[in-house]
Write an enzyme that holds these catalytic residues in place. Structure first.
Site, PDB file in Angstrom:
ATOM      1  N   ASP A  13      -1.583   4.878  -0.327  1.00 54.47           N
ATOM      2  CA  ASP A  13      -1.204   3.831   0.626  1.00 54.47           C
ATOM      3  C   ASP A  13      -1.334   2.436   0.016  1.00 54.47           C
ATOM      4  OD1 ASP A  13      -0.664   5.697   2.551  1.00 54.47           O
ATOM      5  OD2 ASP A  13      -2.349   5.194   3.852  1.00 54.47           O
ATOM      6  N   ASP A  14      -0.709   1.475   0.687  1.00 53.45           N
ATOM      7  CA  ASP A  14      -0.851   0.036   0.396  1.00 53.45           C
ATOM      8  C   ASP A  14      -0.184  -0.388  -0.904  1.00 53.45           C
ATOM      9  OD1 ASP A  14      -2.324   0.104   2.715  1.00 53.45           O
ATOM     10  OD2 ASP A  14      -4.268  -0.111   1.730  1.00 53.45           O
ATOM     11  N   HIS A 133       0.205   1.568   8.829  1.00 54.82           N
ATOM     12  CA  HIS A 133      -0.965   0.909   8.264  1.00 54.82           C
ATOM     13  C   HIS A 133      -2.049   0.832   9.335  1.00 54.82           C
ATOM     14  CE1 HIS A 133      -3.235  -1.645   5.629  1.00 54.82           C
ATOM     15  NE2 HIS A 133      -3.081  -2.754   6.345  1.00 54.82           N
TER      16      HIS A 133
END
Length: 301
Positions: A13-14, A133
């Site tokens: 992620d991110d 998110h």
């Protein structure tokens, strides 16, 4: 090697949060530690991340962001989604505003569609998957808008963050355990909505009990064992997603989604995850357990 028992999507992620996050995620992918990434299109290093994904042929999806930084949609700088500074309300602030009925779901939809458009502009392709998110995509009200957008835009896969064995993890502090429990309840309530819109997600989810400093080969083995315990001996391999956050610590003032990096991003926990995910001991564990790493596109069959 034992017969395959699990197809495991390992999602970093991110992606796009900062250059050092991008560097760590690419290194982790090239070493085989992760199999796909989720892009924050409002991240300060999103254009660089998209270019790196193209260069290294990294499977990529959208990490829809309604809680951190600034909106992508140009018409939402003054809206219910932002505070007086023009920033999203934050992980808990977004939830409080939603509970109070202060968020306009039409604006949520506008922002989600704008983020998909931005993703396509950056990457030249549609997202292979789309998640939220800080798990905002499973929240009441938001989940229906989110599912409608994915259905309209033919994005097949999402995430349902319900982790087997999570409630028997004594190392998770009570406030975080409470938050995870609420995420799980929201995710379970999202299943009928996601099913209505014919969305897909892996059979099992892992990653809450193994975040940051809690990640180790042994904690991953525990999480895998809980997931595999639900598998039918005569059935096909289980599909699963492991959510991870490898990278290098963000430098002060560098990165983020419009307001600089947060504490977790500046900590050594990101690099710790990178070290564990590239540990040869993890490869040996997955081979022993009959776990094959793959991407979402490999689950289409």
């Amino acid at each position: 090697m034992p017969q395959s028992r699990m197809q495991l999507v390992v999602t970093g992620d991110d992606f796009g949060y900062c250059a050092r996050r991008n560097q760590g995620l690419v290194e982790c992918f090239l070493s085989g530690g992760i199999t796909t990434v989720s892009l924050l299109v409002n991240g300060s290093a999103a254009p660089q991340a998209a270019e790196l994904a193209k260069r290294h042929n990294i499977p990529i999806g959208l990490h829809a962001n309604l809680s951190e930084g600034v909106p992508v949609c140009s018409g939402l700088q003054l809206s219910s989604l932002v505070d007086h500074r023009g920033l999203f309300h934050g992980k808990m602030g977004f939830r409080r505003c939603l509970e109070r009925g202060q968020l306009c779901l039409t604006q949520v939809e506008m922002e989600l569609r704008a983020q998909v458009r931005r993703f396509i502009e950056l990457t030249g392709q549609h997202p292979q998957h789309m998640d939220g998110h800080q798990h905002v995509h499973v929240l009441p009200g938001v989940r229906g808008v989110f599912a409608q957008v994915l259905s309209d835009l033919s994005i097949p896969f999402t995430r349902v963050p319900v982790e087997a064995g999570l409630h028997s993890c004594p190392w998770i502090p009570p406030p975080l355990r409470s938050f995870y429990s609420q995420v799980e309840r929201d995710a379970l309530d999202s299943i009928p909505v996601f099913t209505k819109y014919s969305l897909r997600w892996p059979d099992a989810y892992l990653g809450l009990s193994t975040m940051g400093q809690n990640m180790s080969v042994s904690s991953l083995q525990r999480a895998l064992s809980h997931a595999l315990s639900a598998q039918s001996p005569a059935g096909p391999p289980l599909s699963a997603e492991l959510m991870v956050h490898p990278g290098y610590p963000s430098l002060p003032g560098e990165g983020g989604c419009g307001e600089g990096p947060d504490d977790f991003s500046r900590s050594a926990e990101r690099q710790h995850e990178l070290t564990v995910l590239t540990d040869p001991g993890l490869d040996a564990l997955l081979q022993r357990e009959g776990v094959q790493r793959c991407s979402f596109r490999d689950l289409r069959s």
